[in-house]
Design a protein around this motif. Structure first.
Motif, PDB file in Angstrom:
ATOM      1  N   CYS A 117       0.822  -1.212   0.000  1.00 46.49           N
ATOM      2  CA  CYS A 117       0.000   0.000   0.000  1.00 46.49           C
ATOM      3  C   CYS A 117       0.858   1.264   0.000  1.00 46.49           C
ATOM      4  O   CYS A 117       0.385   2.339  -0.340  1.00 46.49           O
ATOM      5  CB  CYS A 117      -0.974   0.012   1.171  1.00 46.49           C
ATOM      6  SG  CYS A 117      -0.227   0.334   2.776  1.00 46.49           S
ATOM      7  N   ARG A 118       2.138   1.133   0.356  1.00 47.24           N
ATOM      8  CA  ARG A 118       3.064   2.258   0.280  1.00 47.24           C
ATOM      9  C   ARG A 118       3.820   2.291  -1.042  1.00 47.24           C
ATOM     10  O   ARG A 118       4.554   3.237  -1.313  1.00 47.24           O
ATOM     11  CB  ARG A 118       4.076   2.185   1.428  1.00 47.24           C
ATOM     12  CG  ARG A 118       3.501   2.489   2.806  1.00 47.24           C
ATOM     13  CD  ARG A 118       4.484   2.064   3.878  1.00 47.24           C
ATOM     14  NE  ARG A 118       4.177   2.582   5.192  1.00 47.24           N
ATOM     15  CZ  ARG A 118       3.272   2.079   6.017  1.00 47.24           C
ATOM     16  NH1 ARG A 118       2.563   1.019   5.628  1.00 47.24           N
ATOM     17  NH2 ARG A 118       3.046   2.616   7.207  1.00 47.24           N
ATOM     18  N   GLY A 119       3.682   1.235  -1.836  1.00 51.49           N
ATOM     19  CA  GLY A 119       4.421   1.155  -3.089  1.00 51.49           C
ATOM     20  C   GLY A 119       5.906   0.953  -2.866  1.00 51.49           C
ATOM     21  O   GLY A 119       6.740   1.436  -3.640  1.00 51.49           O
ATOM     22  N   LEU A 120       6.262   0.235  -1.784  1.00 50.15           N
ATOM     23  CA  LEU A 120       7.665   0.033  -1.425  1.00 50.15           C
ATOM     24  C   LEU A 120       8.058  -1.424  -1.546  1.00 50.15           C
ATOM     25  O   LEU A 120       7.201  -2.313  -1.548  1.00 50.15           O
ATOM     26  CB  LEU A 120       7.910   0.495   0.016  1.00 50.15           C
ATOM     27  CG  LEU A 120       7.642   1.973   0.328  1.00 50.15           C
ATOM     28  CD1 LEU A 120       7.843   2.237   1.807  1.00 50.15           C
ATOM     29  CD2 LEU A 120       8.558   2.888  -0.496  1.00 50.15           C
ATOM     30  N   ASP A 121       9.369  -1.675  -1.613  1.00 51.73           N
ATOM     31  CA  ASP A 121       9.842  -3.053  -1.575  1.00 51.73           C
ATOM     32  C   ASP A 121      10.418  -3.337  -0.194  1.00 51.73           C
ATOM     33  O   ASP A 121      10.434  -2.476   0.689  1.00 51.73           O
ATOM     34  CB  ASP A 121      10.863  -3.329  -2.686  1.00 51.73           C
ATOM     35  CG  ASP A 121      12.044  -2.372  -2.639  1.00 51.73           C
ATOM     36  OD1 ASP A 121      12.401  -1.935  -1.529  1.00 51.73           O
ATOM     37  OD2 ASP A 121      12.612  -2.066  -3.701  1.00 51.73           O
ATOM     38  N   LYS A 122      10.919  -4.549  -0.008  1.00 51.81           N
ATOM     39  CA  LYS A 122      11.278  -4.996   1.336  1.00 51.81           C
ATOM     40  C   LYS A 122      12.525  -4.326   1.909  1.00 51.81           C
ATOM     41  O   LYS A 122      12.802  -4.474   3.097  1.00 51.81           O
ATOM     42  CB  LYS A 122      11.443  -6.509   1.358  1.00 51.81           C
ATOM     43  CG  LYS A 122      12.483  -7.058   0.403  1.00 51.81           C
ATOM     44  CD  LYS A 122      12.423  -8.579   0.398  1.00 51.81           C
ATOM     45  CE  LYS A 122      13.452  -9.188  -0.549  1.00 51.81           C
ATOM     46  NZ  LYS A 122      13.362 -10.666  -0.554  1.00 51.81           N
ATOM     47  N   ILE A 123      13.249  -3.542   1.105  1.00 53.49           N
ATOM     48  CA  ILE A 123      14.394  -2.825   1.669  1.00 53.49           C
ATOM     49  C   ILE A 123      13.925  -1.689   2.598  1.00 53.49           C
ATOM     50  O   ILE A 123      14.722  -1.144   3.366  1.00 53.49           O
ATOM     51  CB  ILE A 123      15.332  -2.268   0.577  1.00 53.49           C
ATOM     52  CG1 ILE A 123      14.624  -1.192  -0.252  1.00 53.49           C
ATOM     53  CG2 ILE A 123      15.884  -3.377  -0.288  1.00 53.49           C
ATOM     54  CD1 ILE A 123      15.564  -0.440  -1.187  1.00 53.49           C
ATOM     55  N   HIS A 124      12.631  -1.336   2.520  1.00 58.16           N
ATOM     56  CA  HIS A 124      12.072  -0.290   3.375  1.00 58.16           C
ATOM     57  C   HIS A 124      11.362  -0.872   4.601  1.00 58.16           C
ATOM     58  O   HIS A 124      10.516  -0.215   5.204  1.00 58.16           O
ATOM     59  CB  HIS A 124      11.086   0.570   2.577  1.00 58.16           C
ATOM     60  CG  HIS A 124      11.716   1.347   1.472  1.00 58.16           C
ATOM     61  ND1 HIS A 124      11.813   0.854   0.181  1.00 58.16           N
ATOM     62  CD2 HIS A 124      12.310   2.568   1.457  1.00 58.16           C
ATOM     63  CE1 HIS A 124      12.414   1.746  -0.584  1.00 58.16           C
ATOM     64  NE2 HIS A 124      12.735   2.797   0.164  1.00 58.16           N
ATOM     65  N   ILE A 125      11.704  -2.082   4.964  1.00 57.71           N
ATOM     66  CA  ILE A 125      10.958  -2.765   6.029  1.00 57.71           C
ATOM     67  C   ILE A 125      11.111  -2.072   7.393  1.00 57.71           C
ATOM     68  O   ILE A 125      10.249  -2.204   8.263  1.00 57.71           O
ATOM     69  CB  ILE A 125      11.399  -4.243   6.117  1.00 57.71           C
ATOM     70  CG1 ILE A 125      10.319  -5.057   6.845  1.00 57.71           C
ATOM     71  CG2 ILE A 125      12.758  -4.384   6.800  1.00 57.71           C
ATOM     72  CD1 ILE A 125      10.440  -6.547   6.655  1.00 57.71           C
ATOM     73  N   SER A 126      12.181  -1.297   7.578  1.00 56.76           N
ATOM     74  CA  SER A 126      12.362  -0.606   8.859  1.00 56.76           C
ATOM     75  C   SER A 126      11.240   0.403   9.099  1.00 56.76           C
ATOM     76  O   SER A 126      10.838   0.625  10.248  1.00 56.76           O
ATOM     77  CB  SER A 126      13.723   0.091   8.919  1.00 56.76           C
ATOM     78  OG  SER A 126      13.836   1.070   7.911  1.00 56.76           O
ATOM     79  N   ALA A 127      10.714   1.039   8.029  1.00 58.98           N
ATOM     80  CA  ALA A 127       9.603   1.975   8.183  1.00 58.98           C
ATOM     81  C   ALA A 127       8.351   1.250   8.678  1.00 58.98           C
ATOM     82  O   ALA A 127       7.587   1.778   9.505  1.00 58.98           O
ATOM     83  CB  ALA A 127       9.315   2.675   6.857  1.00 58.98           C
ATOM     84  N   ILE A 128       8.140   0.021   8.181  1.00 60.00           N
ATOM     85  CA  ILE A 128       6.994  -0.780   8.623  1.00 60.00           C
ATOM     86  C   ILE A 128       7.191  -1.200  10.075  1.00 60.00           C
ATOM     87  O   ILE A 128       6.235  -1.214  10.870  1.00 60.00           O
ATOM     88  CB  ILE A 128       6.820  -2.020   7.727  1.00 60.00           C
ATOM     89  CG1 ILE A 128       6.846  -1.629   6.248  1.00 60.00           C
ATOM     90  CG2 ILE A 128       5.529  -2.742   8.072  1.00 60.00           C
ATOM     91  CD1 ILE A 128       5.814  -0.604   5.844  1.00 60.00           C
TER      92      ILE A 128
END
Length: 407
Positions: A117-128
């Motif tokens: 839903c953020r249009g991100l891939d798993k390298i941005h998992i810290s934000a989640i």
């Protein structure tokens, strides 16, 4: 405060993501004094003894067909359910959405969906992981942070409306429980706009000030910033295109908390990262402001000493029993209850406390906050004849109290 976690996710494919996610969650919780205890087959017996009433247990789901669950882990989950635990399964992939049989009816926190839903891939998992941590903190520190609170966007329409709209729309997607307010989107046709705006400002957890070039010229912006500062509501200062700080008639802080260019909001991926930064910084400012309440609590403790007893540690409810004086015959003590909030107090909070203490032998209830003070008038109980209610009001000052204040 303790939160328990159980790792059932053993897939190599998600090993790095899981490590990053768990490390970020642990670090975020430690900042606010919340211990995250990892339950393993070797320490499960010890942790089972640490389970108190209504604990939080996080379970990282396995993406594969679950073989027979370790007997000790299974017993831990059963014990947690007996203690009325909140059990939050976490899924790193679509295949891991279904929890193990013991908790199969629980809805998982879907990391894959949060990224999608953020249009991100798993390298941005810290934000989640930070977003998930905020949910935990709202549960464990309910009088300091509310993840369903009001957020007020303060902006100048002439040059800030498009950016405000993008922030508003994106927050609704990324943090859907927050009550985000933007006047054009939230005030209904025919309503008194300023009345509605004033009410929302009063109940807001934080203001997001969009500092564009022309914002300093607006009397409405000036009023909104002054309102927030006078009511001790945190202000997140977002500077756009290097807007001139010197032109502001009121500065929310020493310098802007975040700075962006207009172009940063034009790319979807960059916009998503900006909103995650705004949400995290807003959370940090709310918690910084909320923690001031502990100074007030220390003052109350020093004032009443042993007469003040903890009634509900998590919700910061205290009981105070005071001797009645000036009577010819012995009287029962005056029983008072005090709840302390760092965040904005809602009507739901007031109703909860009133209902929780309704059947208690209580004379008065006070809700203290570093924003507002509430007094609940309670019926006197234990008398043969009708008595007037006990009414009390307390005002807390951060500055020196003057005779004019007392008058």
């Amino acid at each position: 405060m303790q939160v328990f976690s159980i790792n059932l996710c053993q897939e190599e494919e998600y090993l790095e993501e899981r490590k990053v996610f768990q490390k970020v969650v642990m670090n975020q919780l430690q900042v606010y004094g919340i211990n995250l205890m990892e339950v393993t087959p070797t320490n499960v017996a010890l942790n089972k003894r640490k389970l108190d009433e209504k604990p939080l247990v996080i379970v990282y789901n396995s993406g594969k067909i679950q073989n027979e669950l370790d007997e000790n882990i299974e017993q831990f989950l059963e014990k947690a359910k007996e203690k009325q635990a909140d059990i939050w399964p976490v899924a790193f992939s679509k295949e891991a959405r279904e929890p193990v049989d013991n908790i199969s009816k629980k809805q998982s926190y879907d990391i894959w969906e949060q990224l999608r839903c953020r249009g991100l891939d798993k390298i941005h998992i810290s934000a989640i992981a930070k977003a998930f941590s905020r949910k935990i903190i709202a549960r464990e520190l309910p009088t300091l942070y509310n993840n369903c609170g009001e957020v007020f966007i303060s902006h100048r329409r002439i040059d800030g409306e498009e950016i405000a709209a993008l922030i508003y729309d994106k927050i609704k997607i990324q943090e859907e429980k927050l009550k985000i307010f933007r006047d054009v989107a939230k005030v209904n046709v025919g309503d008194e706009a300023q009345t509605e705006i004033d009410e929302v400002m009063k109940n807001s957890e934080i203001f997001i000030f969009i500092h564009t070039g022309k914002a300093a010229e607006s009397d409405w912006i000036l009023k909104e910033l002054r309102f927030a500062l006078l009511r001790n509501i945190p202000i997140l200062w977002v500077q756009i295109d290097g807007a001139d700080v010197k032109k502001l008639r009121i500065k929310p802080s020493d310098q802007p908390h975040l700075s962006y260019s207009s172009e940063d909001f034009e790319k979807e991926e960059t916009l998503t990262e900006i909103i995650d930064e705004i949400l995290q910084k807003a959370f940090e400012l709310i918690m910084l402001n909320s923690n001031k309440i502990f100074d007030y609590l220390e003052t109350v403790e020093n004032l009443f000493k042993s007469k003040l007893q903890v009634w509900d540690q998590k919700k910061m409810i205290y009981s105070l029993s005071m001797e009645r004086k000036g009577y010819h015959y012995p009287q029962r003590n005056i029983n008072q209850y005090i709840q302390i909030f760092g965040r904005t107090v809602t009507e739901k909070d007031v109703d909860y406390l009133r209902e929780k203490l309704e059947d208690s032998n209580v004379d008065s209830i006070l809700i203290l906050s570093n924003k507002m003070i509430y007094s609940l008038s309670m019926e006197r109980k234990g008398y043969h004849y009708p008595q007037r209610n006990i009414n009390q009001y307390i005002q807390i000052f951060g500055r020196t109290v003057t005779e004019k204040d007392v008058d």
